[in-house]
Every structure is written in structure tokens, then in C-alpha cells.
Design a protein around this motif. Structure first.
Motif, PDB file in Angstrom:
ATOM      1  N   LYS A  99       0.857  -1.188   0.000  1.00 10.66           N
ATOM      2  CA  LYS A  99       0.000   0.000   0.000  1.00 10.66           C
ATOM      3  C   LYS A  99       0.892   1.237   0.000  1.00 10.66           C
ATOM      4  O   LYS A  99       1.612   1.508   0.964  1.00 10.66           O
ATOM      5  CB  LYS A  99      -0.907  -0.008   1.225  1.00 10.66           C
ATOM      6  N   ASP A 102       0.380   4.666   2.717  1.00  8.62           N
ATOM      7  CA  ASP A 102       0.243   3.954   3.984  1.00  8.62           C
ATOM      8  C   ASP A 102       0.738   4.832   5.127  1.00  8.62           C
ATOM      9  O   ASP A 102       1.454   5.816   4.919  1.00  8.62           O
ATOM     10  CB  ASP A 102       1.049   2.657   3.936  1.00  8.62           C
ATOM     11  N   SER A 104       1.826   4.640   9.633  1.00  5.60           N
ATOM     12  CA  SER A 104       2.022   3.852  10.843  1.00  5.60           C
ATOM     13  C   SER A 104       0.866   4.070  11.810  1.00  5.60           C
ATOM     14  O   SER A 104       0.066   4.991  11.647  1.00  5.60           O
ATOM     15  CB  SER A 104       3.341   4.266  11.514  1.00  5.60           C
ATOM     16  N   VAL A 105       0.802   3.214  12.819  1.00  7.89           N
ATOM     17  CA  VAL A 105      -0.167   3.432  13.897  1.00  7.89           C
ATOM     18  C   VAL A 105       0.373   4.554  14.780  1.00  7.89           C
ATOM     19  O   VAL A 105       1.498   4.464  15.283  1.00  7.89           O
ATOM     20  CB  VAL A 105      -0.372   2.150  14.716  1.00  7.89           C
ATOM     21  N   ARG A 117       4.118   8.386   7.592  1.00  9.49           N
ATOM     22  CA  ARG A 117       3.252   7.989   6.480  1.00  9.49           C
ATOM     23  C   ARG A 117       3.998   8.087   5.151  1.00  9.49           C
ATOM     24  O   ARG A 117       5.035   8.740   5.036  1.00  9.49           O
ATOM     25  CB  ARG A 117       1.993   8.857   6.442  1.00  9.49           C
ATOM     26  N   THR A 408       3.285  -6.213  18.676  1.00  7.10           N
ATOM     27  CA  THR A 408       3.222  -6.524  17.248  1.00  7.10           C
ATOM     28  C   THR A 408       3.321  -8.029  17.059  1.00  7.10           C
ATOM     29  O   THR A 408       4.161  -8.680  17.687  1.00  7.10           O
ATOM     30  CB  THR A 408       4.357  -5.823  16.491  1.00  7.10           C
ATOM     31  N   SER A 417       0.379  -7.499  12.524  1.00  6.70           N
ATOM     32  CA  SER A 417      -0.692  -6.770  13.206  1.00  6.70           C
ATOM     33  C   SER A 417      -0.107  -5.969  14.357  1.00  6.70           C
ATOM     34  O   SER A 417       0.762  -6.467  15.083  1.00  6.70           O
ATOM     35  CB  SER A 417      -1.741  -7.735  13.758  1.00  6.70           C
ATOM     36  N   LEU A 431      -5.240  -2.681  15.980  1.00  5.39           N
ATOM     37  CA  LEU A 431      -5.248  -1.320  15.437  1.00  5.39           C
ATOM     38  C   LEU A 431      -4.997  -1.322  13.929  1.00  5.39           C
ATOM     39  O   LEU A 431      -5.515  -0.472  13.210  1.00  5.39           O
ATOM     40  CB  LEU A 431      -4.172  -0.484  16.127  1.00  5.39           C
ATOM     41  N   LYS A 432      -4.176  -2.280  13.504  1.00  2.00           N
ATOM     42  CA  LYS A 432      -3.856  -2.334  12.080  1.00  2.00           C
ATOM     43  C   LYS A 432      -3.289  -3.695  11.740  1.00  2.00           C
ATOM     44  O   LYS A 432      -2.477  -4.235  12.486  1.00  2.00           O
ATOM     45  CB  LYS A 432      -2.837  -1.243  11.727  1.00  2.00           C
ATOM     46  N   GLU A 433      -3.759  -4.266  10.628  1.00  2.00           N
ATOM     47  CA  GLU A 433      -3.113  -5.445  10.059  1.00  2.00           C
ATOM     48  C   GLU A 433      -2.540  -5.054   8.710  1.00  2.00           C
ATOM     49  O   GLU A 433      -3.217  -4.382   7.916  1.00  2.00           O
ATOM     50  CB  GLU A 433      -4.096  -6.597   9.882  1.00  2.00           C
ATOM     51  N   GLN A 434      -1.292  -5.429   8.496  1.00  2.00           N
ATOM     52  CA  GLN A 434      -0.629  -5.121   7.227  1.00  2.00           C
ATOM     53  C   GLN A 434      -1.520  -5.533   6.064  1.00  2.00           C
ATOM     54  O   GLN A 434      -1.996  -6.665   5.992  1.00  2.00           O
ATOM     55  CB  GLN A 434       0.708  -5.855   7.163  1.00  2.00           C
ATOM     56  N   GLU A 435      -1.742  -4.607   5.164  1.00  2.00           N
ATOM     57  CA  GLU A 435      -2.614  -4.868   4.025  1.00  2.00           C
ATOM     58  C   GLU A 435      -1.787  -5.310   2.827  1.00  2.00           C
ATOM     59  O   GLU A 435      -0.851  -4.624   2.414  1.00  2.00           O
ATOM     60  CB  GLU A 435      -3.410  -3.602   3.677  1.00  2.00           C
TER      61      GLU A 435
END
Length: 712
Positions: A99, A102, A104-105, A117, A408, A417, A431-435
């Protein structure tokens, strides 16, 4: 820049007759490799003489050396011309999974949310922050895309905001020798201050007065981090005060601030020994005091909380480390009190301290564990992880007064994740999973597993594997075996979207957790270093034999890869058992072990004695000679080989692989490929930029796939 030279019909002619023997017949369809000249050089040590005909390459200022390297690059371009489109396609494919826009959290520190970003079509990150709320306006700290313009290589690091949030120190390297110039930016005006502090690690630490900056200076020649200086804003860098100098050449030094913000901490570290000094951050012009004086083989690390220091240490033979505690005003080891005892089957790797909880990162049977313990209570529990092989670690946790732990998680077939876990309620939020974009990836299509090979001495060697579930294990599958095996560094089974380009073309990927790392505890490391280093190489070979025996692959389809000390690994392996592999990739390989370790002017050499041994001592000298890849090249067949380096590498000098390639060309008796690619603009880490580095991966993958006859 890399020169892309298209293959044209006709012979390849080299112009420097001093380097290249031009006695080949002119054949329109033949491509001939460079042939380096030989200048006899006798190297004497311990009443023995080694002859090094390629020692003359140890001079990057010599035009003949540069000419030879350029000719190797030209040969590589000619030999891989037929894969150039495939490399481009692989690059596009790998890039398409990432992505581009993209970020970061975000994490909160001292009233600001910080995030990194990326924007679509751009190679470098944008660092920014938002005050108090994520809905607040974005404040750009650095747009590295703008800063990198005009540079072939650009690295920004060491970002460090002052306590009043008004200033940020940062380091810049435009050569790729990990040699940074520190500057300071005024975050209120956007002005870059005039201060330029050169020859540093890039990292720095503010005192609590927001005007005194401590930093680590490097030795001009060896690049050893050996001095701590203090800079006061508004003064010239040549007026900076030397605070501490590490005179022992086997040590490096560094400085940081405690999580509590109360202490500035100077650390000194060799492979086997630690020492720390502390100073109240409110008193930057005071004198640092020693926590515990260095003792050979005593390792410790310190974390401040309330009125105590918590100490992670191997004191009293605690091979896998234990946790101790001492009053902040009585820091000598005679005052240390045990908090967590040493355990034979658990490696204590790290801790995170919170107001109400102690979080323990440990490793058991090779697997990461995170244990939550409540202060002043018997309550404790482990976070549950159900995968057979995985990687988990605590992330950025800057605050004491919180119940939220950020960690992580990922595995070979599960994208990364970032998770917030409430230690009180035991609830977690992903919070976020790598897309992995493009719509083609489904983690259910892949299988990861852990198996165990048996070494010659009976030791069980763990292997992490990933492959597509539809593969049949009949010995016909290509397999890439990777390992590192040095410095106690553990290669955990991590997810890579880039790796899918191999897996989706039928490759099995294997990580060999060989001795020399710490996968099975500190003893695992000790059993693969110094005079036991050969275990690292034989473990790798025994893993290869196991994978062949179990029909994961065969000799015709097995490939080995390693970088830096891992390049030493595969270099030693192909001298010992070249028949097991169809090809190897050696990235920035440390292959001229004896000569390098005898030269204390080379960066990092003196700090390596506790890892490899000091060849000035005869026992280590003789032992190194038994495995040093360059010294053990002989007249035999070798696998297909791709070897890479960077001209400005500060960790493994370019001449090590250059000499190795020249000697291999001289002695090998096969017609297999021997390709050498030198990045004339980069160092140990390769190209800078988010996507530029993918071109190097595409080149490596194209090399492997081409050997398998896979062209798309």
C-alpha cells in the motif's frame, strides 16, 4: 548510479590491460568474465605465510580497483540481460502488493501524536505529529522525499524531540557508511539551525533544559562509536565538550534517556561485557557516575522506575539472564536483589515497566512469550498465541501510567498486526493489520510449520517453513534456505509480502535456526561462536540434508542465502558441501575473515574479537583459517552464485567479496554462473528508499527463478 548495459551481439572488450587478460578469441555469442590481475602479497602471522594475490583491491581510491568493479558490473549486466524484463515485472509485482499511501499506527508522547506515512509514488517517509488529538491539524516534521532530492542515497535517522516540544534533532547520511551529520530543527519556525555535528551515529539525547544535546561521536577511520560529547545550542560544534571517551577498542559507547526522563544514561558495550553511567537529566553539566564497573563477562542493562533501577543481567552465571533491582542511589552489584530468577529453559530477553504491571518478554523452546505480571500481586498470565511458529514483540510504550500494552504479531503466513492490549480487562484491539493489496493474497492458501533436523552431534536444529498448501512434497520443489547464525541474533519467522513472489511460483522458504543465534537460548549462541563456530556451518548443512531427505526439495532445486555474517555462513557452506546446492546468494558477505580480523584499522574489527576470536592469538588464527571462505576456495565445482556488495559499506568492506569473486573465478572448475553486483552508491544496507531496495530483491529473485527455468 547503476549502469544498465543492454546486451549487444559481439564480444565484450575490456580496456584496462593491466587488469584484464585479453587473450580470448573473438566470438560474437560469447561473454567472458573479468579476470583480475594478480599481485603477490605475503601475509605473515604466527610463523605462517598466506599468499593473497588480490590484496591490492583493498583501496577504493585506486582507479584500477574501480575499473575492475565496473567491469564486474558490466559482466553482470550482460549475463542477466535476458532477465531484465522479468526483474522489472517482479519489481512491479512486489510493489503492487504494498500500500503506497500507507501510515504507521500513531503513538502519543508528551502531548503529541506521532506518525509516519507514505504517499503514493514516493520512496521516502513523511514524519508528522498532531497536538493532543488525532483530529488536530497535521504538523510536518520532515518530508524525506524533498530532503533526498539530488542524492543517490539518503538516510534520515535519530529523530529526537526536546522535552518542551519545540526542537527536534536529526541525523543525515548521504553516503551509506552509517556516518551521520546531526542537525537541529526549530519546530515553531521550521528553521534548520546552523549547527552541523559531523561523524556521529546520528542519535542524540536532549537534557531537560531543552538546549543541551548529548551525542555519540565516531572515530574518523574505524567508525567505532567511542566518544560522548555535549553540545549547547548557539555554540560552535568545535567548542563541544567531551563528556566521556571509551578508550578500549573492543567497546562501543552510546547515550540515551531513561523512560522516566529522570536520567541521561551512557552505555558501554562489548560482545560480552556492559557498563553504564548515569546523570540526572535536570543537571546536564554535572558528572556522570558509574552504575556498576565493568567486569569481564558481566552483562547488564538498566531501566529506571520510581526510586529503583531494574537490571537485566547474566550475573552469577545466569546464562539466560535474570531480573534484579537496586536503589537508584546504591547501584553497585552488592545491592542488587533478585526479582525474576534465572531459568534454564527460558531466555529473558526484555522487560517493559508500567505503573501497575511488569511485562516480560522471554523465549521458550524458540517461541516468543509475553508475560503480564501485576505489581505487588501473585497475578500473572501469558498472552495466548496459537500458531506453530510466529513472531511477537512489544512495540512503542512510552508511558508508565497506562493499562494498555502495545505489541506486534506476525508469522510466516500471517501479515503483521499492531495490537493494543488492556492488561486489566484482557481485551485486545487490532489497530492495524498489514494490508497486502491487489486482491490475490489469501493467508489460508499458505502453510507454515516448524520441523527439526538432527545435526551430526545429535543436536536438534529447528526450521521454520512456509509454502503453498497445494505443493506436493516429492523432492521437485525449489527451496530457498536462509539463516544468519551469529552475534546471538535470532531470525524469527516473520511475514513478507515480497516473499510471495517466490511462494506463488512454487518455492518453499525455510529459516534454519542454527547455533550462533539465540533461538533456543543463550547457550545456543555460545555453542556457535569462537572455537565452536563450525557448528553454525555444519548445522546449516545438516538442515539442508534433512530438507532433501524429507522431500521438501532436492540438490537440483535447493538454494541458500545469507547476508553479512550470513554471507560468511553460505560462503563457508559452499566450500564444505557445494554439491548440495544449485545456487546461492551472498549479500554483503563477510568472507575474508582472517585478514579483516588482523586489521584493527577496519571499522568494527576490534569489537568483534569476542565473537570470532582474536587472530593475534594463534589458536584463533588457526581455527579461523579452517572456515574463512576466501582462504578455503579450492579447485572444485561450485553452485551458481550471485554475490552483492556496496562500495561504501562500512561493516563489510567491498573488497572482501571482490577478492572472493576473483579467487573463485581463478579456481572453480565448473561452468556455473558467478555474478557479482556492486552498488557503487550504497553501503551495507543497500539502496535507500522504500521501493528502490525492491529492485535489488527483484534481481535476487530473478537469479533464483531463472535457474529454475521460471521466466514469468
Amino acid at each position: 548510479m547503476k549502469r544498465l548495459i543492454l546486451f549487444l551481439l559481439g564480444s565484450l572488450t575490456f580496456v584496462n590491460s593491466n587488469i584484464i587478460a585479453q587473450n580470448y578469441p573473438v566470438l560474437k555469442t560469447e561473454i567472458y568474465p573479468p579476470k583480475a590481475k594478480k599481485i603477490a602479497k605475503e601475509l605473515k602471522a604466527h610463523n605462517t605465510i598466506r599468499n593473497d594475490d588480490y590484496y591490492w583491491m583493498n583501496d577504493r581510491e585506486n582507479p584500477e580497483v574501480i575499473s575492475y568493479l565496473e567491469q564486474e558490473n558490466e559482466y553482470n549486466e550482460q549475463m542477466t540481460a535476458h532477465t531484465k524484463q522479468f526483474q522489472s515485472d517482479l519489481f512491479d509485482e512486489m510493489k503492487a502488493r504494498i500500500k503506497e499511501d500507507d501510515s504507521s499506527v500513531p503513538y502519543k508522547l508528551n502531548g503529541y501524536w506521532y506518525l509516519t506515512r507514505f504517499e503514493k509514488g514516493k520512496d521516502y517517509p513523511i514524519y508528522s505529529r498532531k497536538k493532543e488529538s488525532l483530529d488536530a491539524p497535521e504538523e510536518i516534521l520532515f518530508d524525506v522525499n524533498e530532503m533526498a532530492k539530488g542524492h543517490e542515497y539518503y538516510s534520515l535517522g535519530g529523530l529526537n524531540v526536546s522535552s518542551d516540544n519545540k526542537l527536534i534533532a536529526f541525523g543525515v547520511d548521504t553516503v551509506s557508511r552509517r556516518n551521520y551529520t546531526i542537525q537541529v530543527k526549530n519546530l515553531q519556525t521550521g528553521e534548520i539551525l546552523k549547527e552541523k555535528i559531523k561523524t556521529t551515529t546520528g542519535g542524540s539525547t536532549w537534557a531537560n533544559d531543552n538546549k543541551t544535546l548529548f551525542y555519540t561521536k565516531k572515530d574518523d577511520k574505524t567508525l567505532r562509536s567511542n566518544q560522548i560529547y555535549k553540545h549547547v545550542l548557539g555554540t560552535k560544534s568545535n567548542e563541544d565538550q567531551l563528556v566521556f571517551e571509551e578508550k578500549d577498542e573492543t567497546y562501543n559507547t552510546y547515550i540515551y534517556k531513561s523512560k522516566s526522563k529522570k536520567y541521561l544514561i551512557i552505555g558501554c558495550h562489548s560482545t560480552l561485557t556492559s557498563e553504564y553511567r548515569i546523570l540526572e537529566a535536570d543537571n546536564p553539566h554535572g558528572e556522570f557516575r558509574i552504575v556498576q564497573s565493568r567486569e569481564r563477562n558481566l552483562e547488564y542493562g538498566i531501566m529506571h522506575f520510581e526510586d529503583s533501577f531494574y537490571i537485566l543481567t547474566n550475573k552469577d552465571g545466569a546464562t539466560n539472564f535474570k531480573l534484579m533491582k537496586t536503589p537508584e542511589d546504591k547501584t553497585g552489584q552488592e545491592n542488587w536483589v533478585e526479582v525474576i530468577p534465572h531459568r534454564e529453559d527460558y531466555l529473558l530477553e526484555d522487560i517493559d515497566i508500567f505503573e501497575h504491571y511488569l511485562v516480560i518478554s522471554e523465549r521458550n523452546d524458540g517461541l516468543n512469550k509475553i508475560k503480564i505480571t501485576k505489581w505487588h500481586s501473585d497475578e500473572s498470565y501469558y498472552l495466548p498465541f496459537n500458531n506453530e511458529t510466529y513472531t511477537v514483540y512489544t512495540s512503542i510504550n512510552p508511558d508508565f501510567d497506562t493499562d494498555i500494552l502495545r505489541y506486534t504479531y506476525n508469522s510466516l503466513n500471517n501479515p503483521t498486526s499492531v495490537i493494543d492490549f488492556n492488561m486489566a480487562t484482557k481485551e485486545k484491539v487490532v489497530l492495524k493489520e498489514q494490508e497486502v493489496i491487489g486482491g490475490k493474497f489469501n493467508k489460508e492458501n499458505y502453510k507454515s510449520e516448524r520441523v527439526w533436523a538432527t545435526a551430526e552431534d545429535g543436536t536438534k536444529i529447528p526450521i521454520s517453513l512456509v509454502y503453498r498448501k497445494d505443493l506436493k512434497m516429492d523432492g521437485s520443489n525449489p527451496l530457498l534456505q536462509y539463516a544468519y547464525g551469529s552475534y546471538g541474533s535470532t531470525i524469527d519467522p516473520y511475514f513478507s509480502s515480497v516473499r510471495l513472489s517466490l511462494l506463488d511460483r512454487g518455492f518453499v522458504y525455510a529459516i534454519a535456526h542454527i547455533r550462533g543465534g539465540e533461538y533456543l537460548g543463550r547457550a545456543w549462541y555460545e555453542d556457535g561462536k569462537l572455537l565452536k563456530k563450525m557448528n553454525t556451518f555444519t548445522d546449516f548443512i545438516d538442515v539442508s540434508k534433512y530438507l532433501i531427505d524429507q522431500k521438501y526439495t532436492s540438490e537440483e532445486h535447493l538454494y541458500a542465502m545469507g547476508g553479512s555474517a550470513g554471507g560468511l555462513l553460505v560462503g563457508a557452506v559452499v566450500n564444505i558441501a557445494p554439491e548440495l546446492y544449485n545456487g546461492i546468494i551472498a549479500a554483503v558477505p563477510f568472507v575474508d575473515v582472517v585478514t579483516t580480523m588482523l586489521d584493527d584499522s577496519i571499522p568494527l574489527t576490534t569489537g568483534e574479537y569476542d565473537e570470532w576470536g582474536n587472530p593475534n592469538e594463534e589458536a584463533y588464527y588457526k581455527y579461523m583459517l579452517t572456515y574463512s571462505p576466501y582462504d578455503n576456495v579450492e579447485k572444485q565445482s561450485y553452485p551458481n552464485m550471485l554475490i552483492t556488495t556496496g562500495l561504501h559499506d562500512s561493516q563489510v568492506q567491498y573488497w572482501e567479496p571482490a577478492k572472493w569473486v576473483a579467487k573463485l573465478r581463478e579456481l572453480k572448475i565448473d561452468n556455473n554462473k558467478l555474478l557479482f553486483h556492486i552498488n557503487m552508491d550504497a553501503g551495507h544496507g543497500g539502496a535507500s528508499g522504500r521501493f528502490e531496495a525492491l529492485k535489488e530483491v527483484a534481481e535476487e529473485y530473478a537469479f533464483l527463478l531463472d535457474l529454475e527455468g521460471i521466466t514469468e
